[in-house]
Write an enzyme that holds these catalytic residues in place. Structure first.
Site, mmCIF file in Angstrom:
data_model
loop_
_atom_site.group_PDB
_atom_site.id
_atom_site.type_symbol
_atom_site.label_atom_id
_atom_site.label_comp_id
_atom_site.label_asym_id
_atom_site.label_seq_id
_atom_site.Cartn_x
_atom_site.Cartn_y
_atom_site.Cartn_z
ATOM 1 N N ASP A 152 29.458 7.736 -8.210
ATOM 2 C CA ASP A 152 28.623 7.430 -9.386
ATOM 3 C C ASP A 152 29.380 6.627 -10.440
ATOM 4 O O ASP A 152 29.062 6.705 -11.626
ATOM 5 C CB ASP A 152 28.076 8.719 -10.027
ATOM 6 N N LYS A 179 29.406 1.348 -8.960
ATOM 7 C CA LYS A 179 29.786 0.345 -7.955
ATOM 8 C C LYS A 179 28.667 -0.662 -7.699
ATOM 9 O O LYS A 179 28.932 -1.848 -7.483
ATOM 10 C CB LYS A 179 30.164 1.046 -6.643
ATOM 11 N N GLY A 180 27.413 -0.193 -7.703
ATOM 12 C CA GLY A 180 26.295 -1.066 -7.371
ATOM 13 C C GLY A 180 26.207 -2.274 -8.282
ATOM 14 O O GLY A 180 26.066 -3.412 -7.824
ATOM 15 N N ALA A 219 23.927 8.067 -0.853
ATOM 16 C CA ALA A 219 24.545 7.353 -1.967
ATOM 17 C C ALA A 219 23.533 6.416 -2.601
ATOM 18 O O ALA A 219 22.931 5.597 -1.911
ATOM 19 C CB ALA A 219 25.750 6.558 -1.465
ATOM 20 N N HIS A 260 22.990 3.360 -5.227
ATOM 21 C CA HIS A 260 23.615 2.329 -6.045
ATOM 22 C C HIS A 260 22.548 1.706 -6.933
ATOM 23 O O HIS A 260 21.598 1.092 -6.447
ATOM 24 C CB HIS A 260 24.291 1.280 -5.162
ATOM 25 N N THR A 279 32.281 14.830 0.974
ATOM 26 C CA THR A 279 31.273 14.302 1.886
ATOM 27 C C THR A 279 31.835 14.346 3.302
ATOM 28 O O THR A 279 32.953 14.815 3.520
ATOM 29 C CB THR A 279 30.851 12.871 1.475
ATOM 30 N N PRO A 296 21.672 16.645 -12.455
ATOM 31 C CA PRO A 296 22.552 16.331 -13.581
ATOM 32 C C PRO A 296 24.008 16.296 -13.139
ATOM 33 O O PRO A 296 24.436 17.086 -12.304
ATOM 34 C CB PRO A 296 22.304 17.477 -14.572
#
Length: 431
Positions: free
Chosen positions: A14, A17-18, A40, A42, A240, A305
């Site tokens: 989070d 990166k996108g 994930a 993005h 993950t 959250p």
């Protein structure tokens, strides 16, 4: 001569990166996803329009970029086709520019059922997965029983493998977790439609990437999640199921290490994490709530959250080592506007007063550690949408300079808002 750049998250995902991948694709011809799955999200914001991509690389919103989903990604055909149709509904030409590895392991309905059943069964001990079947799909891959994209195009082979595999997984679902079985016939019928739609987009991704490289094109590898969610190097077991570090490019895309020219590490100006697991600098007070509200810290995919805390330089130092990071991009600096005091964790202290300069390797070993902070003055002026370094408040520049000094690495990019243009570029990775 083209350059090959890897973009990855240095924290718990989070990090933004996108947006950065989308920004950098102005200089790239190819963007590659090489690990993870549709867990994930993005988030991109372009001209005020918000787009969340889960499987499709962030370069898809640039019309001249070719996007690849490489073999290290576990692929849900259902999720991918849904995402394609969503983008096509917004006028994006996806199918002509998206290519998918024949070797991607498939995420199928029984993986999702197993993921949800396991989390429910674990109760308070649950990892906090997204419930999208990522872990069970990687388990099948490692156990050498996974169905892959290429299997979809061989009907009898797919049916035989699926029958055997579903028999095993349904036994676990019904006998151990006491959950309903997944129906074989409906899954076989659905797979026919998947095969028809995916067939024009599949290829040998590794071979294609090396052709792009030989032609001198710039290639950008887009990581998912973050370093401390890595199955080997993260806060195990709160991780993950894939390798999120730079080495995953080599295996997950079939791209040799000597071809990588630059590794960009993305980090927030503070720290966040979703779900369970250790978080030494977590803020449970009003400051933490303020950061969460200003930063709109909710998961792009799950809506959960995010926990918020101070910048943790101890974790970042190890991220830099693990990934041979060339330079940093600091995001969400504007979220810290208005705070009187900022803190940076420069070490940890155990119950005996010993100072630790490195994070432990196991999650349980964080329990008795407290962060050792260095305090810096905050700033009251707005940094939102600033695009020139000298226009930042003096204390904001001092905060960033101190991060560089502690980490021993340059900040090459700085994000001051969600839009493409809300960025300060000091050194471009493709230059």
């Amino acid at each position: 001569m083209g350059k090959n750049v890897v973009v990855l998250g240095t924290q718990w995902g989070d990090e933004g990166k996108g947006k950065i991948v989308d920004l950098l694709t102005q200089d790239a011809q190819v963007v590659v996803r090489y690990q993870g799955g549709h867990n994930a999200g993005h988030t991109l914001k372009i001209n005020g329009v918000k787009t969340v991509l889960r499987l499709i690389p962030s370069g898809m919103l640039r019309p001249n970029v070719t996007c690849y989903i490489a073999n290290g990604v576990v692929l849900s055909p259902q999720a991918l086709l849904s995402e394609i149709k969503e983008l096509e509904g917004n006028g994006v030409n996806v199918r002509e520019r998206l290519r998918i590895s024949l070797a991607c392991p498939l995420i199928l309905p029984y993986h999702i059922a197993l993921d949800k059943a396991r989390e429910t069964h674990m109760g308070k001990s649950a990892i906090g997965t997204t419930g999208r079947g990522i872990g069970p799909a990687y388990e099948d891959k490692v156990a050498r029983r996974a169905l892959r994209v290429g299997d979809l195009f061989h009907r009898d082979r797919f049916a035989n493998k699926l029958t055997e595999l579903l028999d095993y997984h349904n036994f676990v679902l019904t006998q151990y977790f006491k959950q309903p079985a997944v129906d074989l016939e409906s899954l076989l019928d659905e797979s026919l439609q998947w095969a028809e739609e995916l067939r024009p987009m599949v290829c040998d991704v590794s071979a294609c990437l090396h052709e792009h490289r030989k032609q001198g094109e710039n290639i950008l590898f887009e990581g998912a999640q973050g370093v401390y969610l890595d199955i080997d190097h993260g806060t195990y077991p709160y991780v993950t199921s894939s390798n999120t570090c730079v080495g995953s490019v080599i295996n997950g895309a079939g791209f040799g290490p000597r071809y990588i020219d630059y590794v960009l590490g993305i980090t927030k100006a503070y720290t966040t994490r979703v779900g369970g697991g250790p978080f030494p600098t977590e803020l449970l007070d009003d400051v933490g709530k303020r950061i969460a509200e200003r930063g709109q810290e909710f998961g792009a995919v799950t809506g959960r959250p995010r926990r918020c805390g101070w910048f943790d330089a101890v974790l970042l130092k190890r991220s830099i080592e693990l990934n041979s990071i060339s330079g940093l991009c600091v995001t969400k600096l504007d979220v810290l506007d208005g705070l009187e005091v900022l803190r940076i964790a420069v070490a940890y202290k155990d119950r005996d007063g010993n100072i630790l300069s490195r994070p432990p390797l196991a999650a349980d070993d964080f329990d008795d550690l407290l962060p050792v902070y260095e305090e810096l003055p905050g700033w009251q002026e707005s940094t939102a949408d600033v695009t020139v370094m000298s226009d930042l408040p003096a204390n904001a520049r001092a905060y960033l300079k101190r991060i560089e000094e502690i980490l021993g690495i340059p900040i090459d990019l700085l994000s001051t808002g969600p839009e493409r243009d809300s960025t300060i570029t000091l050194r471009g990775p493709f230059l």
